[in-house]
Enzyme design. Structure first.
Site, short mmCIF file in Angstrom:
data_model
loop_
_atom_site.label_atom_id
_atom_site.label_comp_id
_atom_site.label_asym_id
_atom_site.label_seq_id
_atom_site.Cartn_x
_atom_site.Cartn_y
_atom_site.Cartn_z
N MET A 208 -2.22 -7.52 -10.33
CA MET A 208 -1.92 -8.93 -10.10
C MET A 208 -0.55 -9.08 -9.46
O MET A 208 0.43 -8.49 -9.91
CB MET A 208 -1.98 -9.69 -11.44
CG MET A 208 -1.54 -11.13 -11.38
SD MET A 208 -2.67 -12.14 -10.36
CE MET A 208 -1.53 -13.42 -9.84
N GLU A 209 -0.50 -9.93 -8.43
CA GLU A 209 0.66 -10.00 -7.53
C GLU A 209 1.81 -10.86 -8.04
O GLU A 209 2.53 -11.46 -7.22
CB GLU A 209 0.19 -10.54 -6.18
CG GLU A 209 -0.30 -12.01 -6.18
CD GLU A 209 -1.80 -12.18 -6.37
OE1 GLU A 209 -2.44 -11.26 -6.90
OE2 GLU A 209 -2.32 -13.25 -6.00
N GLU B 259 -1.31 -5.97 -3.11
CA GLU B 259 -0.45 -6.84 -3.93
C GLU B 259 0.83 -7.20 -3.19
O GLU B 259 1.35 -8.31 -3.35
CB GLU B 259 -0.14 -6.17 -5.28
CG GLU B 259 -1.36 -5.76 -6.10
CD GLU B 259 -2.37 -6.86 -6.33
OE1 GLU B 259 -1.98 -8.04 -6.29
OE2 GLU B 259 -3.57 -6.54 -6.51
N GLU C 251 -6.93 -13.91 -0.93
CA GLU C 251 -7.59 -12.63 -1.22
C GLU C 251 -8.18 -11.96 0.02
O GLU C 251 -8.13 -10.75 0.16
CB GLU C 251 -8.66 -12.81 -2.29
CG GLU C 251 -8.10 -13.27 -3.64
CD GLU C 251 -7.04 -12.34 -4.21
OE1 GLU C 251 -6.89 -11.22 -3.71
OE2 GLU C 251 -6.35 -12.77 -5.15
ZN ZN Z 1 -5.46 -10.11 -4.44
#
Ligand code: ZN
Length: 872
Positions: free
Chosen positions: A289-290, A324, A346
């Site tokens: 998760m970024e 990420e 995304e």
């Molecule tokens: Zn992503």
């Protein structure tokens, strides 16, 4: 996020002005579950005091906000929070937390202007990765360690504090954490101040963030160590549990490389002083998760263990870090207005990860991986349960379901197509203009199209909207090719590729088509409508449509044109070979053409073909055996597939050869796995021998072979093997080794051992978060056993699943079944499902079983017929 496996007005004037949020929210579709308009946040000052044993925390929030109009009350998001007291501008206010709406009401009128809300409250810490959560792990001394981490996308920051938990409400966050003893606290920003508290703990104040969305927050603490270095003007770090940080060296180097590359690509500098990559033990419904400045990874996606990790793990680490880090710009600096446009985050990050891999590691051929991603997207997109890339999202359940193959893989494929259409430079100029114009703001998809159109001077909107606003896969059919005076006139038509009746309904796109005569220059045309259209190609000879494989469409050929393609196949670029192979399988499976077309192509594949293509072919050939189970032709087909795989393996062998490519290592382990599945006893016994020898000398089993050898030993396990694997899993504190051993136990083909493997899932041997994934593994071979075990222990599995994955989880188990009765059961469950995402999960699982049953009726017969025509 990275999966495990994503309109409207002109540029919004993004500023902190009072009018912005009113103007933006006025245009919000009424069915969206969003907070009332009229106020917006500026600064959150938040102190979190966690108790990792009691699984709770105390929170203190001071929130500066501005009201643009008179409000009867202030309403924010909150979930599972217990308010102790609250005040606005120093005056105590009554509060009401409403669980059903995930809101807290501060019951006092608020006048237009600036205000300050203060709240003291308690919250929960969870054992699933949604909100603040803990993960446990084994330490080398045999004790159990526990770490704190967080996951807030799409809407779980409301479990951390009362807030505007929507991406459009950006604000500055100043986080303080009361650091648990002997742990290191982490957040998005660097530590600014540290004070020792009387009880021996420390209060750590982190620097204020830049303006950001709540879903990007990070709060964590653990028995961590950090390796770090400076590059590109910032500090990069890899944070992992003590003893493991060194396994992050490859990721740290990737971070240095990627920062420079992205700073240049996006034309906007990464704005924070540091970027941490945090390896958290355990697993969840996602890989990484970024969070801005504090990217969180489940450790298996970030760390490389020289003994247990292989070359494809290394490629995946680079891809995930690339993904990420791309979000630090696409998503964090410029954020989608609402979850309708999640694909902007995304799709773009997925495309960028592939582009960055191609830049730094051209020998890995990530462009071939992109063809695989496109194939996966088309599979989902050719079903009635698909959806357009840009889709209405009303609530968090739907937002969560939007993290799917369409958003990620179709998103990346459509961006690939648009970049090829506009040209690399014009496309990048558009992205830079978009990033510059919307930094620290929010956008909708049309903002990107406008920037690309302006930068390139080309009308990109028609194509872009056709592919993002409607679902489905175009099918371009090459009808004829006529050679005239050294040029080819190619006649094409367009229809729709579908796996079910609903997906075969007429539909049209403006499709940018590239076609090429082998060895000649490519030509481009836009195909519109359903009438046959012609295009002229330089030269005469075999024609490849979608040459370069940048288009999002499938290609079918007349028999004559396909026969030409088969003859030219060995001379085609690898990317076109893979595109043709994927289209041929898909068209054969869906009944558009005979599967013999695919087999004819594989016969032309040279032994020295790109290893990724060889890997794909042997895996597909092995995949057909699933359709043959119990049929008369099974043994003959297996013998054919075995011969193909053995011919390749004769060249590759067990031992790594000097100077061989990384992708050859991947082919080797794939071949070993396929040969074992096809029943090659020599390979199986060699795998067992090597595994046994590795118990006394770890060096006999290098990381590249460890995974596949262990998988074979697990799948073919005897009771004694099983017991040995179990003991090894219990005794290791190496989390990569443990994860692989647990996977091997869950792969046992023997039903009695599978039962034992199931029983292990709920014991201390299995870290809690791994339970659901391992249950899925058992279900692949023993669907009914796994499903019954799940039913008998549903409460325990619910406890191990993120809340949004609980309903409909059994769809993933039952989807491995092979019988009509289970398909019918899934359809009943779909009819009874309460939400659209759960209904979709059941319908897709049912359709998968029905498709397989349909293939069993057709494909083996076609293969048998083809085998008879071959002199093998
Ligand atoms: Zn992503």
């Amino acid at each position: 996020m990275s999966a495990l496996f994503l309109k409207t007005p002109l540029a919004l004037a993004v500023s902190a002005s009072l009018f912005w949020s009113v103007a933006a929210l006025a245009a919000v579709p009424s069915e969206r579950d969003v907070l009332p308009a009229g106020a917006s946040p500026q600064l959150y000052q938040l102190t979190i005091d966690p108790d990792l044993q009691k699984l709770s925390f105390q929170g203190e929030l001071t929130l500066d906000f501005t009201a643009s109009q008179t409000l009867n009350e202030l309403v924010l998001n909150a979930l599972d929070l217990t308010i102790i007291d609250a005040s606005i501008d120093g005056n105590k206010v009554d509060t009401e937390v409403v669980a059903a709406t995930q809101r807290v009401h501060f019951k006092t009128p608020v006048s237009p202007g600036k205000h300050q809300l203060r709240v003291r409250y308690h919250g929960k810490i969870y054992e699933q990765s949604a909100g603040l959560f803990v993960t446990d792990y084994s330490k080398p001394d045999g004790s159990t360690g526990r770490m704190l981490s967080s996951q807030f996308e799409p809407g779980d920051a409301r479990k951390l504090a009362p807030m505007w938990d929507e991406p459009a409400h950006k604000a500055v966050f100043k986080i303080s954490i009361i650091e648990p003893k002997n742990q290191l606290a982490l957040s998005n920003m660097p530590e600014q101040r540290r004070q020792l508290l009387p009880d021996g703990r420390a209060r750590v104040d982190f620097a204020p963030s830049v303006k950001m969305s709540s879903y990007l927050l990070y709060v964590g603490a653990g028995d961590y160590e950090r390796i770090s270095g400076r590059s590109g003007g910032i500090e990069h770090g890899v944070v992992a549990k003590k003893g493991d940080a060194v396994k992050g060296a490859f990721a740290l180097n990737a971070s240095y490389q990627l920062l420079d590359y992205y700073n240049d690509y996006f034309g906007v500098q990464y704005p924070l002083p540091k970027l941490d990559h945090i390896a958290v033990p355990g697993a969840g419904g996602f890989g990484a998760m970024e969070n801005w400045g504090a990217v969180m990874y489940f450790e298996g996606t970030l760390l490389l263990d020289p003994q247990f990790s292989n070359t494809s793990d290394k490629q995946e680490v680079f891809a995930v870090v690339g993904h990420e880090m791309a979000h630090q710009w696409f998503g964090n600096i410029v954020t989608m207005q609402w979850w309708d446009d999640l694909w902007l985050n995304e799709g773009f990050a997925s495309w960028m990860e592939s582009k960055a891999s191609q830049h730094f590691y051209p020998q890995w051929h990530a462009e071939l991986g992109a063809v695989g991603s496109r194939n996966y997207a088309m599979f989902q997109d050719a079903q009635e349960t698909s959806h357009p890339i840009v889709q209405p999202v009303r609530n968090l359940e739907e937002a969560n379901a939007a993290f799917d193959g369409i958003t990620y893989s179709k998103g990346l494929s459509v961006i690939t197509m648009l970049e090829a259409y506009l040209g690399e430079e014009a496309f990048r100029a558009g992205v830079r203009a978009y990033m510059q114009k919307h930094q620290y703001g929010n956008t909708v998809t049309s903002n990107l199209w406008q920037a690309l159109a302006q930068a390139s001077g080309r009308p990109v909107e028609t194509i872009a909207q056709d592919f993002t606003n409607q679902m489905g896969v175009p099918l371009i059919t090459a009808l004829r090719a006529e050679c005239q005076q050294g040029n080819t006139t190619l006649t094409l038509t367009q229809s729709r590729f579908g796996l079910d009746a609903a997906s075969k309904q007429a539909q049209q796109w403006t499709v940018p088509v590239t076609a090429q005569v082998t060895g000649q220059a490519a030509a481009r045309a836009e195909i519109r409508g359903d009438a046959p259209q012609t295009m002229t190609l330089p030269g005469c000879g075999a024609v490849t449509v979608n040459a370069g494989q940048t288009g999002y469409y499938r290609v079918d050929y007349s028999d004559t044109l396909f026969a030409d393609v088969v003859k030219a196949f060995a001379q085609l670029p690898a990317v076109d070979q893979l595109g043709l192979l994927k289209d041929s399988v898909a068209l054969g499976y869906a009944g558009y053409s005979d599967i013999s077309r695919y087999l004819a192509l594989t016969q032309q594949l040279p032994v020295e073909a790109n290893p990724i293509i060889s890997t794909d072919v042997v895996q597909q050939l092995e995949g057909f055996t699933d359709l043959y189970r119990g049929l008369p032709g099974e043994q003959a087909y297996k013998a054919f597939a075995l011969k193909k795989a053995q011919a390749l393996f004769a060249k590759v062998g067990w031992e790594k050869q000097a100077g061989e490519s990384d992708n050859t290592s991947i082919l080797r382990s794939s071949l070993i796995g396929v040969l074992a599945e096809l029943g090659d006893q020599t390979v199986i016994s060699e795998a067992r021998k090597r595994f046994a020898a590795s118990q006394t000398d770890k060096n006999v089993l290098p990381g590249d072979l460890y995974g596949v050898v262990l998988k074979i030993v697990g799948a073919q396990a005897t009771a004694a093997d099983f017991a040995q694997l179990k003991t090894l899993a219990a005794n290791t504190s190496n989390s990569t080794e443990k994860r692989r051993l647990l996977g091997a136990l869950a792969s046992a083909k023997d039903a009695a051992l599978a039962k034992q493997a199931l029983a292990l899932l709920l014991t201390d041997l299995t870290p809690k978060q791994f339970g659901p994934g391992l249950l899925n593994r058992v279900a692949l071979e023993h669907t009914q056993l796994a499903y019954e075990f799940y039913l008998a222990n549903q409460a325990a599995f619910d406890e191990r699943l993120d809340p949004l994955r609980r309903d409909g989880f059994d769809a993933s188990l039952l989807g491995s079944a092979r019988d009509v009765a289970t398909a019918n059961l899934l359809r009943q469950k779909a009819a009874a499902a309460k939400t659209k995402p759960v209904k979709t999960a059941y319908l897709e699982a049912a359709a998968g079983i029905e498709r397989r049953l349909d293939r069993v009726k057709r494909i083996p017969a076609q293969v048998d017929a083809w085998l008879k025509t071959q002199q093998l």
